[in-house]
Design an enzyme around this catalytic site. Structure first.
Site, PDB file in Angstrom:
ATOM      1  CB  VAL A  53       4.541   5.978   0.115  1.00 39.59           C
ATOM      2  CG1 VAL A  53       4.942   4.886   1.117  1.00 39.59           C
ATOM      3  CG2 VAL A  53       5.562   7.115   0.131  1.00 39.59           C
ATOM      4  CE1 TYR A  54       5.926   0.786   1.831  1.00 38.29           C
ATOM      5  CE2 TYR A  54       4.928  -1.201   0.938  1.00 38.29           C
ATOM      6  CZ  TYR A  54       5.275  -0.411   2.018  1.00 38.29           C
ATOM      7  OH  TYR A  54       4.961  -0.834   3.285  1.00 38.29           O
ATOM      8  N   GLY A  55       8.138   3.367  -3.672  1.00 35.92           N
ATOM      9  CA  GLY A  55       8.576   3.776  -4.997  1.00 35.92           C
ATOM     10  C   GLY A  55       7.677   4.826  -5.618  1.00 35.92           C
TER      11      GLY A  55
END
Length: 315
Positions: A53-55
């Protein structure tokens, strides 16, 4: 660099690890990401932590590019699954776990991760289904071990009781001198079950570096001043917290180190902590953080620090 065994696994991870939340692929450009990754390896940091989910995949993509030329057995790689990747892709169902691990592996340019973590608990999916799906991922060779992040003691105990599945080897909680909640129940439970802590935000998103002054605007080059990286920092920037942190500086000076190093050494004093995850937007930040593993701090200084911070942090 020094290394610790990760729970009941055969993984040896660096006491300082490189994370990518709000930085790589989001707030830090690709060339600086590569510079940070290169510096991490030169310092002996072998543990890289990210999440799908990071970025929305950007962090995994840029890390995959940055590490593509490195031998796969030269580093320990961890990623996570749970948070929404689209309007329909989220959670810890069997279908999502299999879909998301394959997508993460493509972005990371590897055939397996060393650690696949549940980024949060999914109350919408039966726990047995989640544990069975994670076990299928391990048995397919796509992950070597599994872990979780920010699960409650009851959730951890329930997972450990599921029969015939792979067992967790890691817990990833927020833990710092300003946030000590895991000490009450999570750490003792994990010690009893061969689970190590991989700590996120050990510097309280940089507040424990001492760079933020009460009543003043954040430095222009700091995370708090960044539109892309500072959105989660509001509660840490309260004046009472910043004033308490300023009182720690003489203790760090007495220990012969920076305040960041003092705070990281405090986290690493806990034997159940295998690694403290640090973020970096500049390679030189890793130089300072990595040096914390070599410190020997008088426990009395840590006790004084705890007294100063009592009541100032978030429980």
């Amino acid at each position: 660099m020094k290394y610790r065994k990760l729970g009941a696994s055969d993984l040896e991870v660096s006491e300082i690890s490189l994370g990518s939340w709000l930085t790589f692929g989001v707030g830090v450009e690709a060339d600086r990401t590569r510079a940070c990754v290169d510096r991490a390896f030169s310092l002996g940091i072998n543990f890289i932590d990210t999440a799908n989910v990071y970025g929305r995949g950007a962090a995994e993509t840029v890390l995959g590019e940055a590490m593509s030329a490195r031998p796969r057995d030269s580093y320990v790689l961890a990623t996570k699954v749970f948070f929404p990747m689209s309007d329909t892709d989220k959670g810890l169902s069997r279908a999502q776990i299999h879909k998301q691990i394959d997508a993460s592996l493509r972005r990371l340019r590897v055939d397996h991760v060393d650690l696949y973590q549940c980024h949060r608990y999914d109350p919408a999916t039966p726990l047995a289904e989640t544990m069975e799906a994670l076990s299928e991922v391990v048995r397919a060779g796509k992950a070597r071990y599994i872990g979780f992040s920010e699960w409650s003691p009851d959730q951890i105990e329930a997972a450990l009781a599921v029969p015939g599945v792979e067992r967790f080897v890691s817990s990833q909680p927020q833990y710092s001198m300003l946030h000590r909640r895991p000490e009450e129940k999570v750490i003792p439970l994990c010690v009893a079950n061969g689970v190590s802590q991989i700590v996120w935000s050990p510097l309280a998103q940089g507040v424990l570096s001492g760079k933020y002054a009460p009543g003043s605007k954040p430095p222009a080059d700091s995370r708090a001043a960044s539109d892309t990286m500072g959105g989660m920092m509001g509660n840490w920037l309260r004046d009472d917290i910043l004033q308490a942190v300023r009182k720690l500086k003489p203790l760090a000076e007495e220990a012969g180190c920076s305040l960041s190093q003092f705070a990281l050494a405090w986290v690493l004093r806990e034997p159940n902590v295998a690694s403290a995850i640090v973020g970096a937007s500049r390679p030189e930040q890793l130089d300072e953080n990595a040096a914390a593993v070599d410190l020997t701090v008088d426990p009395a200084l840590f006790e004084r620090a705890e007294q100063i911070l009592a009541g100032a942090g978030r429980s």
